[in-house]
Write a protein that holds these residues in place. Structure first.
Motif, short mmCIF file in Angstrom:
data_model
loop_
_atom_site.label_atom_id
_atom_site.label_comp_id
_atom_site.label_asym_id
_atom_site.label_seq_id
_atom_site.Cartn_x
_atom_site.Cartn_y
_atom_site.Cartn_z
N ASP A 1 0.82 -1.27 -0.03
CA ASP A 1 -0.13 0.16 -0.09
C ASP A 1 0.85 1.25 0.10
O ASP A 1 1.83 1.31 0.80
CB ASP A 1 -1.06 -0.09 1.33
N PHE A 2 0.24 2.25 -0.71
CA PHE A 2 1.14 3.57 -0.72
C PHE A 2 0.02 4.39 -0.42
O PHE A 2 -0.78 5.18 -1.21
CB PHE A 2 1.67 3.70 -2.27
N ASN A 3 -0.05 4.83 0.88
CA ASN A 3 -1.09 5.82 1.35
C ASN A 3 -0.73 6.95 2.24
O ASN A 3 -1.25 7.30 3.06
CB ASN A 3 -2.21 4.92 2.01
N SER A 4 0.62 7.32 2.01
CA SER A 4 1.35 8.33 3.15
C SER A 4 2.46 9.10 2.42
O SER A 4 3.10 8.38 1.84
CB SER A 4 1.71 7.60 4.30
N THR A 5 2.57 10.26 2.76
CA THR A 5 3.66 10.99 2.33
C THR A 5 4.70 11.22 3.49
O THR A 5 5.57 12.06 3.24
CB THR A 5 3.14 12.27 1.65
N GLU A 6 4.28 10.59 4.69
CA GLU A 6 5.25 10.86 6.04
C GLU A 6 6.56 10.17 5.72
O GLU A 6 6.29 8.78 5.55
CB GLU A 6 4.40 10.53 7.13
N LEU A 7 7.61 10.63 6.00
CA LEU A 7 8.93 9.84 5.75
C LEU A 7 8.79 8.64 6.81
O LEU A 7 9.51 7.82 6.54
CB LEU A 7 9.99 11.03 6.29
N LYS A 8 8.38 9.00 7.90
CA LYS A 8 8.29 7.77 8.93
C LYS A 8 7.52 6.65 8.33
O LYS A 8 7.83 5.37 8.97
CB LYS A 8 7.63 8.38 10.36
N ASP A 9 6.71 6.79 7.56
CA ASP A 9 5.86 5.50 6.78
C ASP A 9 6.57 4.91 5.71
O ASP A 9 5.96 4.02 5.16
CB ASP A 9 4.41 5.97 6.72
N ILE A 10 7.63 5.38 5.46
CA ILE A 10 8.21 5.04 4.15
C ILE A 10 9.44 4.03 4.54
O ILE A 10 10.23 4.29 5.51
CB ILE A 10 8.79 6.23 3.24
N GLU A 11 9.89 3.10 3.54
CA GLU A 11 11.02 2.24 3.75
C GLU A 11 11.77 2.29 2.47
O GLU A 11 11.10 2.02 1.40
CB GLU A 11 10.56 0.83 4.18
N PHE A 12 12.91 2.53 2.54
CA PHE A 12 14.02 2.52 1.45
C PHE A 12 14.38 1.22 1.56
O PHE A 12 14.98 0.77 2.54
CB PHE A 12 15.08 3.51 1.66
N ILE A 13 14.45 0.48 0.42
CA ILE A 13 15.01 -0.89 0.15
C ILE A 13 15.92 -0.88 -1.22
O ILE A 13 15.37 -0.34 -2.28
CB ILE A 13 13.81 -1.85 0.18
N ASN A 14 17.00 -1.15 -0.93
CA ASN A 14 18.03 -1.33 -1.88
C ASN A 14 18.39 -2.80 -2.03
O ASN A 14 19.09 -3.47 -1.19
CB ASN A 14 19.44 -0.63 -1.57
N SER A 15 17.87 -3.61 -3.06
CA SER A 15 18.10 -5.07 -3.29
C SER A 15 18.89 -5.32 -4.30
O SER A 15 19.07 -4.62 -5.67
CB SER A 15 16.60 -5.54 -3.78
N TRP A 16 19.96 -6.13 -4.38
CA TRP A 16 20.73 -6.52 -5.51
C TRP A 16 20.57 -7.83 -5.96
O TRP A 16 20.37 -8.79 -5.21
CB TRP A 16 22.29 -6.63 -4.93
N TYR A 17 20.62 -8.21 -7.26
CA TYR A 17 20.24 -9.30 -7.81
C TYR A 17 21.24 -9.96 -8.58
O TYR A 17 22.10 -9.17 -9.18
CB TYR A 17 18.95 -9.48 -8.64
N TYR A 18 21.29 -11.31 -8.99
CA TYR A 18 22.25 -12.02 -9.85
C TYR A 18 21.62 -13.20 -10.41
O TYR A 18 20.80 -13.87 -9.56
CB TYR A 18 23.85 -12.27 -9.35
N ASN A 19 21.41 -13.11 -11.62
CA ASN A 19 20.52 -14.48 -12.02
C ASN A 19 19.18 -14.51 -11.62
O ASN A 19 18.67 -15.64 -11.11
CB ASN A 19 21.30 -15.39 -12.16
N LYS A 20 18.51 -13.25 -11.28
CA LYS A 20 17.08 -13.17 -11.11
C LYS A 20 16.91 -13.70 -9.42
O LYS A 20 15.86 -13.84 -8.86
CB LYS A 20 16.01 -13.90 -11.74
N MET A 21 17.85 -13.68 -8.78
CA MET A 21 17.99 -14.07 -7.45
C MET A 21 18.48 -13.04 -6.45
O MET A 21 19.83 -12.45 -6.83
CB MET A 21 18.73 -15.39 -7.19
N GLU A 22 17.69 -12.72 -5.66
CA GLU A 22 18.12 -11.46 -4.43
C GLU A 22 19.33 -12.24 -3.59
O GLU A 22 19.27 -13.07 -3.15
CB GLU A 22 17.00 -11.00 -3.80
#
Length: 80
Positions: A1-22
């Motif tokens: 769900d995307f229902n807030s503009t508050e920074l506290k409600d946001i999570e930053f995720i940086n995922s790295w993949y190789y051959n379609k596998m995180e």
């Protein structure tokens, strides 16, 4: 769900993949890198011991997400 503009409600995720596998992920809620494969675990350990790179990823929630949230939120609302 995307229902807030508050920074506290946001999570930053940086995922790295190789051959379609995180193999490694940084999550702002965890605050560090986590590996999911043997290679990922080794890299996570290395990256978590690199204070400069770790602080750069920890700051990304504010510098990247907060900077762009107004545009994303406006676009999501107009398309729903």
């Amino acid at each position: 769900d995307f229902n807030s503009t508050e920074l506290k409600d946001i999570e930053f995720i940086n995922s790295w993949y190789y051959n379609k596998m995180e193999f490694i992920r940084f999550s702002s809620s965890v605050g560090k890198f986590v590996g999911f494969t043997e290679f990922g675990v080794k890299n996570a350990e290395y990256l978590n011991n690199n204070p400069s790179f770790l602080s750069q990823n920890r700051a990304a929630k504010e510098t990247y997400c907060q900077h762009n949230i107004g545009n994303w939120y406006k676009n999501v609302l107009t398309k729903s």
